[in-house]
Design a protein around this motif. Structure first.
Motif, PDB file in Angstrom:
ATOM      1  N   THR A  95      38.181  48.545  31.440  1.00  0.00           N
ATOM      2  CA  THR A  95      39.405  49.235  31.831  1.00  0.00           C
ATOM      3  C   THR A  95      40.127  49.753  30.591  1.00  0.00           C
ATOM      4  N   PRO A  96      40.474  51.036  30.563  1.00  0.00           N
ATOM      5  CA  PRO A  96      41.185  51.572  29.389  1.00  0.00           C
ATOM      6  C   PRO A  96      42.461  50.777  29.091  1.00  0.00           C
ATOM      7  N   TYR A  97      42.758  50.646  27.848  1.00  0.00           N
ATOM      8  CA  TYR A  97      43.903  49.900  27.309  1.00  0.00           C
ATOM      9  C   TYR A  97      43.709  48.380  27.444  1.00  0.00           C
ATOM     10  N   MET A  98      43.290  47.896  28.606  1.00  0.00           N
ATOM     11  CA  MET A  98      42.994  46.472  28.730  1.00  0.00           C
ATOM     12  C   MET A  98      41.813  46.108  27.831  1.00  0.00           C
ATOM     13  N   ARG A  99      40.827  47.009  27.796  1.00  0.00           N
ATOM     14  CA  ARG A  99      39.672  46.780  26.936  1.00  0.00           C
ATOM     15  C   ARG A  99      40.093  46.634  25.482  1.00  0.00           C
ATOM     16  N   GLU A 100      40.944  47.488  25.015  1.00  0.00           N
ATOM     17  CA  GLU A 100      41.404  47.447  23.628  1.00  0.00           C
ATOM     18  C   GLU A 100      42.278  46.209  23.374  1.00  0.00           C
ATOM     19  N   MET A 101      43.103  45.859  24.369  1.00  0.00           N
ATOM     20  CA  MET A 101      43.960  44.685  24.214  1.00  0.00           C
ATOM     21  C   MET A 101      43.117  43.414  24.055  1.00  0.00           C
ATOM     22  N   ILE A 102      42.093  43.299  24.904  1.00  0.00           N
ATOM     23  CA  ILE A 102      41.231  42.120  24.832  1.00  0.00           C
ATOM     24  C   ILE A 102      40.511  42.060  23.487  1.00  0.00           C
ATOM     25  N   LEU A 103      40.004  43.202  23.041  1.00  0.00           N
ATOM     26  CA  LEU A 103      39.285  43.237  21.766  1.00  0.00           C
ATOM     27  C   LEU A 103      40.216  42.938  20.600  1.00  0.00           C
ATOM     28  N   ILE A 156      51.224  44.050  23.599  1.00  0.00           N
ATOM     29  CA  ILE A 156      52.220  44.323  24.643  1.00  0.00           C
ATOM     30  C   ILE A 156      52.173  45.787  25.066  1.00  0.00           C
ATOM     31  N   VAL A 157      52.090  46.691  24.101  1.00  0.00           N
ATOM     32  CA  VAL A 157      52.064  48.131  24.405  1.00  0.00           C
ATOM     33  C   VAL A 157      50.814  48.487  25.204  1.00  0.00           C
ATOM     34  N   LEU A 158      49.668  47.966  24.809  1.00  0.00           N
ATOM     35  CA  LEU A 158      48.426  48.264  25.524  1.00  0.00           C
ATOM     36  C   LEU A 158      48.474  47.754  26.952  1.00  0.00           C
ATOM     37  N   PHE A 159      49.030  46.563  27.143  1.00  0.00           N
ATOM     38  CA  PHE A 159      49.132  46.026  28.498  1.00  0.00           C
ATOM     39  C   PHE A 159      50.062  46.887  29.346  1.00  0.00           C
ATOM     40  N   ALA A 160      51.136  47.358  28.734  1.00  0.00           N
ATOM     41  CA  ALA A 160      52.093  48.184  29.486  1.00  0.00           C
ATOM     42  C   ALA A 160      51.457  49.497  29.959  1.00  0.00           C
ATOM     43  N   HIS A 161      50.495  50.011  29.214  1.00  0.00           N
ATOM     44  CA  HIS A 161      49.849  51.274  29.580  1.00  0.00           C
ATOM     45  C   HIS A 161      48.615  51.077  30.443  1.00  0.00           C
ATOM     46  N   ALA A 162      48.189  49.843  30.624  1.00  0.00           N
ATOM     47  CA  ALA A 162      46.942  49.599  31.350  1.00  0.00           C
ATOM     48  C   ALA A 162      47.186  49.537  32.852  1.00  0.00           C
ATOM     49  N   ASP A 163      46.129  49.835  33.600  1.00  0.00           N
ATOM     50  CA  ASP A 163      46.166  49.725  35.057  1.00  0.00           C
ATOM     51  C   ASP A 163      45.484  48.411  35.429  1.00  0.00           C
ATOM     52  N   ALA A 164      46.298  47.363  35.578  1.00  0.00           N
ATOM     53  CA  ALA A 164      45.750  46.024  35.847  1.00  0.00           C
ATOM     54  C   ALA A 164      46.527  45.388  36.983  1.00  0.00           C
ATOM     55  N   ASP A 165      46.385  45.955  38.186  1.00  0.00           N
ATOM     56  CA  ASP A 165      47.154  45.495  39.332  1.00  0.00           C
ATOM     57  C   ASP A 165      46.496  44.339  40.083  1.00  0.00           C
ATOM     58  N   THR A 166      45.232  44.103  39.826  1.00  0.00           N
ATOM     59  CA  THR A 166      44.532  43.015  40.516  1.00  0.00           C
ATOM     60  C   THR A 166      44.652  41.741  39.693  1.00  0.00           C
ATOM     61  N   GLU A 167      45.245  40.704  40.279  1.00  0.00           N
ATOM     62  CA  GLU A 167      45.455  39.466  39.536  1.00  0.00           C
ATOM     63  C   GLU A 167      44.133  38.740  39.322  1.00  0.00           C
ATOM     64  N   ASP A 225      38.926  35.121  35.016  1.00  0.00           N
ATOM     65  CA  ASP A 225      37.924  36.034  34.460  1.00  0.00           C
ATOM     66  C   ASP A 225      38.514  37.386  34.072  1.00  0.00           C
ATOM     67  N   LEU A 226      39.763  37.374  33.615  1.00  0.00           N
ATOM     68  CA  LEU A 226      40.417  38.641  33.281  1.00  0.00           C
ATOM     69  C   LEU A 226      39.683  39.379  32.170  1.00  0.00           C
ATOM     70  N   ASP A 227      39.205  38.686  31.152  1.00  0.00           N
ATOM     71  CA  ASP A 227      38.560  39.346  30.013  1.00  0.00           C
ATOM     72  C   ASP A 227      37.348  40.158  30.444  1.00  0.00           C
ATOM     73  N   THR A 228      36.544  39.600  31.342  1.00  0.00           N
ATOM     74  CA  THR A 228      35.337  40.317  31.762  1.00  0.00           C
ATOM     75  C   THR A 228      35.626  41.302  32.905  1.00  0.00           C
ATOM     76  N   TYR A 229      36.563  40.943  33.775  1.00  0.00           N
ATOM     77  CA  TYR A 229      36.886  41.829  34.903  1.00  0.00           C
ATOM     78  C   TYR A 229      37.451  43.165  34.409  1.00  0.00           C
ATOM     79  N   TYR A 230      38.283  43.113  33.372  1.00  0.00           N
ATOM     80  CA  TYR A 230      38.899  44.337  32.837  1.00  0.00           C
ATOM     81  C   TYR A 230      38.250  44.792  31.523  1.00  0.00           C
ATOM     82  N   ALA A 231      37.020  44.359  31.274  1.00  0.00           N
ATOM     83  CA  ALA A 231      36.359  44.691  30.006  1.00  0.00           C
ATOM     84  C   ALA A 231      36.133  46.189  29.842  1.00  0.00           C
TER      85      ALA A 231
END
Length: 394
Positions: A135-143, A112-123, A127-133
């Motif tokens: 992207t800072p914070y999103m990358r860590e959240m996915i991993l 939750i914290v990583l998602f809150a800090h990530a820049d993920a404005d494109t819905e 393919d969210l996992d690969t699209y934001y692979a």
């Protein structure tokens, strides 16, 4: 794709509902919770659900941390279920459960914290996992969610492999199904996700592994694991119901013969009663009817039928059942014709009423399919037909 995922969710949810009958039992409760969370994972991961959640909250990709949190909770529930399944002292089970809850709660908070800090404005719905692979914070959240799920799956598989060597029967079959589901999850879902994300890190495009391969493999893995958890607990009950339904139907010839006996109570059952309940009441009614027919039991009918069956090549056991079926049939006919009871009824006790269980009643019922042996029928006709009177000589 959404409809396939919804089908898997419905199958898992139905399994959880079928198991949830004794909520105070920790093992039953943990099994139901794990399977229900698995169903929720599939429900939340469907693109249609993701779009609805994003629209409802007004936050692009809000469905991602919701789904990842569900996957993490499902992984924790699997470990808790395995802990209860293995058993042990109450203190040990409690300690392991608390450790699992603490570790995976921290993981959910981190997601939750990583998602809150990530820049993920494109819905991104598929393919969210690969699209934001990258992207800072999103990358860590996915991993993080992948690593947490992998840890739970591998631990579960290792425990089940060791445990399967110690047990037999349905439990071993269930454990092997869980291991198979875990391997499908690892190779079909997790490895596909890791490979697709790592390909993005190195500038390559293997997104099809994440969007087209991983989802159906996850559905298959979830169904296999659910079957492994459910089978040892549900199959014995289903087998008992099926056996009860089969015996209930096989008693139909005997019940049809006896149901008109006036003292026989009618079964107070309804169409929604379970087969064992219906079978129980049919047994009670048949026993009462046989008791009411006892004054009509004729040893001569039984003896003639027994001798005829032996002459026809029947075994002693088969001859006894055939003879008792002939005697019951004759008694039911006499009672239906409102004939007077015999002056000296048979003192023979039917084996089906003396033995425990349903098998002997079923055997007696099935013997009614066979007609009375010809020799016994001729003897019975000769006995019941009055002899002509000799002419009176003046």
């Amino acid at each position: 794709m959404s409809y396939v995922v919804y089908l898997a969710a419905a199958a898992l949810g139905l399994s959880g509902v079928l198991l949830f009958r004794r909520p105070r039992n920790p093992l039953v409760l943990s099994t139901s919770v794990a399977i229900t969370l698995g169903a929720l994972v599939f429900l939340c991961s469907a693109p249609l659900t993701l779009a609805a959640v994003n629209d409802l909250t007004g936050i692009p990709n809000f469905g991602a941390p919701l789904t990842y949190g569900m996957i993490t909770a499902y992984s924790c529930a699997l470990l808790i279920l395995l802990t209860h399944w293995r058993g042990g002292s109450r203190a040990r089970v409690r300690r392991l459960v608390l450790r699992s809850v603490a570790a995976y709660t921290l993981l959910v908070v981190a997601i939750i914290v990583l998602f809150a800090h990530a820049d993920a404005d494109t819905e991104r719905l598929r393919d969210l996992d690969t699209y934001y692979a990258n992207t800072p914070y999103m990358r860590e959240m996915i991993l993080l969610y992948l690593l947490g799920h992998s840890a739970a799956t591998l631990v579960m598989a290792a425990v089940c492999v060791r445990w399967a060597r110690e047990v037999t029967g349905l439990l071993r079959t269930g454990l092997r199904l869980i291991v198979l589901g875990a391997m499908v999850d690892v190779t079909g879902f997790q490895l596909a996700k890791y490979t697709a994300v790592a390909a993005r890190w190195t500038g390559h495009d293997l997104d099809t592994l994440s969007t087209n391969v991983a989802p159906p493999m996850a559905s298959l893995a979830g169904l296999l694991c659910a079957a492994g958890f459910v089978l040892p607990r549900l199959l014995p009950s289903l087998t008992a119901h099926w056996r009860g339904l089969t015996d209930y139907r096989r008693l139909t010839p005997l019940w049809s013969l006896l149901r008109h006996v006036s003292t026989s109570p009618k079964p107070p059952t309804s169409w929604w009663d379970l087969p064992p309940t219906r079978l129980h009441w049919r047994e009670v009614c048949i026993h009462d009817a046989l008791l009411a027919l006892a004054p009509y039991f004729d040893d001569r009918i039984r003896a003639h039928a027994h001798a005829a069956a032996l002459r026809a090549g029947a075994s002693p056991h088969q001859a006894r059942v055939t003879a008792e079926a002939a005697m019951v049939t004759d008694a039911a006919r006499r009672a239906a014709a409102r004939e007077a009871p015999l002056d000296r009824p048979s003192a023979h006790r039917l084996h089906a009423t003396e033995a425990s269980g349903t098998s002997d009643l079923v055997e007696l019922s099935q013997a009614l399919h066979h007609p009375l042996p010809p020799a016994a029928r001729r003897e019975d006709t000769a006995r019941t037909t009055p002899e002509p009177e000799e002419p009176h000589v003046a």
